[in-house]
Design a protein around this motif. Sequence first.
Motif, mmCIF file in Angstrom:
data_model
loop_
_atom_site.group_PDB
_atom_site.id
_atom_site.type_symbol
_atom_site.label_atom_id
_atom_site.label_comp_id
_atom_site.label_asym_id
_atom_site.label_seq_id
_atom_site.Cartn_x
_atom_site.Cartn_y
_atom_site.Cartn_z
ATOM 1 N N ASN A 188 4.102 0.165 -1.221
ATOM 2 C CA ASN A 188 5.041 -0.911 -1.553
ATOM 3 C C ASN A 188 5.237 -1.041 -3.067
ATOM 4 O OD1 ASN A 188 2.269 -1.825 -1.348
ATOM 5 N ND2 ASN A 188 2.997 -3.897 -1.729
ATOM 6 N N TYR A 189 4.190 -0.774 -3.857
ATOM 7 C CA TYR A 189 4.328 -0.819 -5.311
ATOM 8 C C TYR A 189 5.142 0.362 -5.818
ATOM 9 C CZ TYR A 189 0.544 -4.292 -5.142
ATOM 10 O OH TYR A 189 -0.220 -5.401 -4.879
ATOM 11 N N LEU A 194 10.354 2.396 -7.930
ATOM 12 C CA LEU A 194 11.454 3.364 -7.825
ATOM 13 C C LEU A 194 12.776 2.725 -7.403
ATOM 14 C CD1 LEU A 194 9.581 6.327 -6.081
ATOM 15 C CD2 LEU A 194 10.339 6.225 -8.469
ATOM 16 N N GLY A 195 12.764 1.422 -7.117
ATOM 17 C CA GLY A 195 13.983 0.750 -6.689
ATOM 18 C C GLY A 195 14.374 1.091 -5.273
ATOM 19 N N ILE A 196 13.380 1.318 -4.417
ATOM 20 C CA ILE A 196 13.590 1.698 -3.022
ATOM 21 C C ILE A 196 12.821 0.709 -2.158
ATOM 22 C CG2 ILE A 196 13.394 3.592 -1.343
ATOM 23 C CD1 ILE A 196 12.788 5.459 -3.743
ATOM 24 N N SER A 200 12.403 2.828 3.495
ATOM 25 C CA SER A 200 13.157 4.015 3.089
ATOM 26 C C SER A 200 12.243 5.061 2.466
ATOM 27 C CB SER A 200 14.251 3.637 2.087
ATOM 28 O OG SER A 200 15.207 2.777 2.677
ATOM 29 N N LEU A 201 11.277 4.599 1.658
ATOM 30 C CA LEU A 201 10.352 5.540 1.043
ATOM 31 C C LEU A 201 9.484 6.219 2.094
ATOM 32 C CD1 LEU A 201 9.196 6.911 -1.399
ATOM 33 C CD2 LEU A 201 7.750 4.914 -1.819
ATOM 34 N N GLU A 207 10.307 12.975 5.880
ATOM 35 C CA GLU A 207 11.242 14.107 5.825
ATOM 36 C C GLU A 207 10.636 15.267 5.031
ATOM 37 O OE1 GLU A 207 14.860 12.774 4.087
ATOM 38 O OE2 GLU A 207 15.322 11.369 5.704
ATOM 39 N N LEU A 208 9.935 14.940 3.946
ATOM 40 C CA LEU A 208 9.384 15.972 3.088
ATOM 41 C C LEU A 208 8.194 16.693 3.711
ATOM 42 C CD1 LEU A 208 9.574 14.110 -0.337
ATOM 43 C CD2 LEU A 208 11.010 15.999 0.418
#
Length: 210
Positions: A188-189, A194-196, A200-201, A207-208
């Motif tokens: 969460n930090y 990162l502005g996400i 979503s992160l 995905e990666l």
Amino acid sequence: MSNPNSNLRIIDNSDEISEMFKSLFDFIRLLIDIPKNDQELCRQYFKPYSVKKGTLLESEGTVHKYHNFIVSGRMRIFHVDEDGKEVTTDLNDGQRFFTSYYSFIHQTISKENLHCITDCKLLRINREDNETITRLGKSSEKYIEKILQHSLESNRQKVIDLKTLSAKERYLKMLKNQPSIIKSFPINYIASYLGINAGSLSRIRQELTK
């Protein structure tokens, strides 16, 4: 998050203190040589502390009076937005100076909070003693100027990244350039920095790994 007054302990072990200052001088040498006289000034005015996990070292609504060098541990800087949401604006990826610079330099009330994510060991210097070192040291003023330039450039680059890179690209850049942050901080930090949003992160990470 807890009040710093009960969670800061002055370190008095001479061997431990010696290692802490060695870390500081090694860090400074990455940018500029530090003569013996300046080293002695640092030993005189920087104070060694251990700080408990969860401590809010400096808080919004106050004037931040200390310049902090992180010898070990993880910290973040955050503010609270108009919706009451915490927004993380800085995370340390190892040993470095970590301060709300605008408030510290101009002695104005800060909107930022300095939060110890883990137990930390810090070398701290107050505003008045920092001015003394700057006045008396042979290389102090030049070094402080370099620190501020680096901080300003980092902030400028972050603004550019937020405007020009996708969420996935921002994460991949951090993964490449600051992998220790990815490994050491809660998601969460990292997402906030990162502005996400955290969801979503998490999807990007999944995905990666496919």
